[in-house]
Scaffold this motif. Structure first.
Motif, PDB file in Angstrom:
ATOM      1  N   UNK A  76       0.829  -1.202   0.000  1.00 14.55           N
ATOM      2  CA  UNK A  76       0.000   0.000   0.000  1.00 14.55           C
ATOM      3  C   UNK A  76       0.867   1.257   0.000  1.00 14.55           C
ATOM      4  N   UNK A  77       1.987   1.213   0.738  1.00 10.63           N
ATOM      5  CA  UNK A  77       2.891   2.361   0.763  1.00 10.63           C
ATOM      6  C   UNK A  77       3.496   2.611  -0.615  1.00 10.63           C
ATOM      7  N   UNK A  78       3.785   1.539  -1.343  1.00 13.59           N
ATOM      8  CA  UNK A  78       4.295   1.691  -2.707  1.00 13.59           C
ATOM      9  C   UNK A  78       3.249   2.374  -3.582  1.00 13.59           C
ATOM     10  N   UNK A  79       1.977   1.953  -3.448  1.00 12.67           N
ATOM     11  CA  UNK A  79       0.903   2.575  -4.225  1.00 12.67           C
ATOM     12  C   UNK A  79       0.842   4.075  -3.955  1.00 12.67           C
ATOM     13  N   UNK A  80       0.890   4.446  -2.668  1.00 15.31           N
ATOM     14  CA  UNK A  80       0.805   5.866  -2.309  1.00 15.31           C
ATOM     15  C   UNK A  80       2.036   6.623  -2.789  1.00 15.31           C
ATOM     16  N   UNK A 234      -2.551   1.078   6.642  1.00 15.16           N
ATOM     17  CA  UNK A 234      -3.166   0.282   5.586  1.00 15.16           C
ATOM     18  C   UNK A 234      -3.099  -1.206   5.898  1.00 15.16           C
ATOM     19  N   UNK A 235      -1.979  -1.640   6.464  1.00 18.34           N
ATOM     20  CA  UNK A 235      -1.820  -3.058   6.738  1.00 18.34           C
ATOM     21  C   UNK A 235      -2.736  -3.534   7.859  1.00 18.34           C
ATOM     22  N   UNK A 236      -2.898  -2.719   8.865  1.00 18.20           N
ATOM     23  CA  UNK A 236      -3.822  -3.092   9.944  1.00 18.20           C
ATOM     24  C   UNK A 236      -5.229  -3.265   9.385  1.00 18.20           C
ATOM     25  N   UNK A 288      -6.288   4.394  -7.722  1.00  9.75           N
ATOM     26  CA  UNK A 288      -6.814   5.494  -8.524  1.00  9.75           C
ATOM     27  C   UNK A 288      -7.296   6.640  -7.645  1.00  9.75           C
ATOM     28  N   UNK A 289      -7.807   6.322  -6.442  1.00 10.60           N
ATOM     29  CA  UNK A 289      -8.249   7.364  -5.526  1.00 10.60           C
ATOM     30  C   UNK A 289      -7.098   8.227  -5.041  1.00 10.60           C
ATOM     31  N   UNK A 290      -5.915   7.613  -4.881  1.00 10.64           N
ATOM     32  CA  UNK A 290      -4.726   8.375  -4.498  1.00 10.64           C
ATOM     33  C   UNK A 290      -4.248   9.228  -5.666  1.00 10.64           C
ATOM     34  N   UNK A 291      -4.271   8.647  -6.859  1.00  6.40           N
ATOM     35  CA  UNK A 291      -3.746   9.339  -8.039  1.00  6.40           C
ATOM     36  C   UNK A 291      -4.694  10.441  -8.523  1.00  6.40           C
ATOM     37  N   UNK A 292      -6.011  10.165  -8.457  1.00  6.34           N
ATOM     38  CA  UNK A 292      -7.002  11.139  -8.930  1.00  6.34           C
ATOM     39  C   UNK A 292      -8.103  11.295  -7.886  1.00  6.34           C
ATOM     40  N   UNK A 293      -7.823  11.997  -6.794  1.00 11.64           N
ATOM     41  CA  UNK A 293      -8.808  12.117  -5.708  1.00 11.64           C
ATOM     42  C   UNK A 293     -10.115  12.784  -6.122  1.00 11.64           C
ATOM     43  N   UNK A 294     -10.087  13.630  -7.152  1.00 11.60           N
ATOM     44  CA  UNK A 294     -11.306  14.309  -7.581  1.00 11.60           C
ATOM     45  C   UNK A 294     -12.325  13.352  -8.197  1.00 11.60           C
ATOM     46  N   UNK A 295     -11.870  12.172  -8.599  1.00  8.55           N
ATOM     47  CA  UNK A 295     -12.755  11.207  -9.242  1.00  8.55           C
ATOM     48  C   UNK A 295     -13.112  10.049  -8.313  1.00  8.55           C
ATOM     49  N   UNK A 296     -12.916  10.233  -7.006  1.00  7.16           N
ATOM     50  CA  UNK A 296     -13.120   9.139  -6.064  1.00  7.16           C
ATOM     51  C   UNK A 296     -14.548   8.606  -6.081  1.00  7.16           C
ATOM     52  N   UNK A 359     -11.790   0.774   0.720  1.00  7.16           N
ATOM     53  CA  UNK A 359     -10.973   1.477  -0.272  1.00  7.16           C
ATOM     54  C   UNK A 359     -11.159   2.989  -0.165  1.00  7.16           C
ATOM     55  N   UNK A 360     -12.382   3.417   0.059  1.00 11.74           N
ATOM     56  CA  UNK A 360     -12.637   4.853   0.238  1.00 11.74           C
ATOM     57  C   UNK A 360     -11.957   5.358   1.503  1.00 11.74           C
ATOM     58  N   UNK A 361     -12.026   4.594   2.574  1.00 14.57           N
ATOM     59  CA  UNK A 361     -11.361   4.993   3.825  1.00 14.57           C
ATOM     60  C   UNK A 361      -9.854   5.096   3.632  1.00 14.57           C
ATOM     61  N   UNK A 362      -9.269   4.179   2.866  1.00  9.43           N
ATOM     62  CA  UNK A 362      -7.828   4.259   2.592  1.00  9.43           C
ATOM     63  C   UNK A 362      -7.500   5.540   1.822  1.00  9.43           C
ATOM     64  N   UNK A 363      -8.234   5.784   0.762  1.00  8.74           N
ATOM     65  CA  UNK A 363      -7.954   6.939  -0.082  1.00  8.74           C
ATOM     66  C   UNK A 363      -8.140   8.259   0.665  1.00  8.74           C
TER      67      UNK A 363
END
Length: 427
Positions: A76-80, A234-236, A288-296, A359-363
């Motif tokens: 998850x850290x890599x994704x972010x 994220x891991x928890x 995608x939520x991290x990359x494009x938060x406006x489209x969450x 997924x929304x909570x993560x983003x």
């Protein structure tokens, strides 16, 4: 595209595929892995006794639990990190070093604990120790590989590595069944580990070919702290999703009987084949939520629709063909677990809602809320299933479905509320 050492530059436009293609590629990959895994257990069930199969299934669950703990949120850290534009090579070097050390330590810790608590099982076998250790380390690395390739928009590359790894494990199990009926749990475990190792090696080769990455793991404190700060929450949350399904076979094998674990695990494993669709869609939704938060908001509803469509199709197949599928392992498995499989498959809708919510909570960084929900729900799932264990796999599955549905209803209400707030904030 250019990928160099430490300061690797990756032109996202040349390597990223669409979110849908990445999601569907991951689903196909997990379908191949699950199909090969089911075939592996079919062969194992006909190669040895229910007791040895149950012990092997418990060991595989223990490996998967170790990998979920050892990954420490590095994927998850890599994704972010990659989503924020950091050089992939530097991020991956730190991630692979962290999970390699963590996987080794946790696997050894589990083996020592099992040898002390249950010395009469396969835990004293040298072969079991070696294969368990290798499976835990390579399995943890594969999780990071999956999420790294999702972050780079190449999730579809998972299909060939899982197909090849699963095929190798199945071939090894078939050879064992052909040469020696009555194989022990440690030999079956070695076959399963071989497949995981192959998948890991193929994944490393793919990462090199797709983005030019050459692994040079490093444990630099600054980089490690940064990844752990991003990854641990994220891991928890991930553990609250996965731990109940992984813990239950272990608890059954040691608190009820290995046979109870043997009859529960195939039903759960096949139901998980349907559940992987929303789980994988959720990973891409998070990326995608991290990359494009406006489209969450749009991404969330699209992911949920595809989760229900793809996962729902798999669930219908499992409901209709539950008995013949389990019958491949033997009539006793079909008699004991067919209704359990149908009930677990019916939980697909609830699981898809939970994955969309998480997924929304993560983003959005709402980890505390999602973790509290996940821990409460996970504990209730395990307790409910264990209390019903004496009445068989079907009673366990019914308890699981009821608890999961109640939890998903609450999460769904919160999901709608959070997305409403996101929409208002974006105006």
């Amino acid at each position: 595209m250019r990928a160099g050492r430490g300061t690797a530059e990756t032109d996202a436009s040349t390597v990223r595929h669409s979110a849908l293609r990445s999601s569907l590629g991951l689903v196909v990959a997990k379908a191949a892995q699950t199909g090969a895994g089911f075939a592996f257990w079919v062969v194992a069930a006909r190669a040895t006794s229910d007791r040895e199969v149950g012990l092997t299934m418990a060991a595989v669950s223990a490996v998967m639990l170790c990998t979920q703990l050892a990954v420490l949120g590095a994927g998850s850290a890599v994704i972010v990190s990659v989503g924020r534009g950091e050089p992939p090579a530097r991020v991956l070097d730190a991630a692979f070093a962290i999970v390699g050390v963590a996987g080794t330590g946790l696997a050894l810790g589990y083996l020592v604990l099992q040898a002390a608590v249950t010395p009469d099982t396969a835990s004293l076998s040298v072969l079991f120790w070696l294969t368990f250790l290798v499976a835990a380390v390579t399995g943890t690395l594969v999780i990071v590989l999956d999420q790294a390739l999702v972050a780079l928009g190449r999730g579809a590359s998972a299909a060939p590595r899982y197909a090849l790894g699963g095929g190798v494990a199945l071939g090894a199990a078939g050879l064992v069944a052909w040469r020696a009926h009555g194989a022990s749990a440690d030999v079956l475990m070695a076959c399963w580990t071989l497949g995981t190792t192959v998948a890991c090696v193929v994944g490393a080769i793919q990462l090199r070919r797709l983005v030019g990455y050459r692994p040079r793991p490093t444990l630099r404190a600054a980089r490690g702290r940064s990844l752990l700060a991003l990854g641990l929450p994220n891991q928890i949350l991930t553990l609250t999703e996965r731990a109940p399904g992984l813990l239950l076979p272990l608890l059954l094998a040691h608190l009820v009987s290995p046979e109870a674990a043997a009859y529960w695990y195939p039903a759960w494993m096949m139901a998980w084949a349907a559940y992987t669709a929303p789980m994988l869609m959720g990973i891409v939704q998070f990326s995608e939520g991290v990359r494009e938060p406006d489209r969450l908001v749009a991404t969330t509803w699209a992911s949920l629709r595809w989760s229900l469509a793809v996962g729902g199709l798999a669930a219908v197949v499992l409901v209709v063909f539950a008995r013949p599928l389990l019958g491949l392992m033997g009539e006793r498995y079909a008699d004991s677990s067919a209704d359990a499989l149908r009930l677990l498959a019916a939980g697909l809708v609830a699981y898809a809602v939970l994955q969309a919510y998480n997924a929304v909570c993560r983003a959005r960084g709402r980890y505390a809320e999602a973790i509290i929900v996940g821990v409460t729900l996970g504990a209730a799932l395990c307790v409910g299933a264990l209390l019903a264990a004496e009445r068989g796999a079907s009673a366990m599955a019914l308890a699981w479905l009821v608890v999961l549905s109640i939890g998903a209803a609450g999460a769904g209400i919160r999901l709608v509320a959070v997305l409403r707030r996101v929409k208002q904030d974006s105006r």
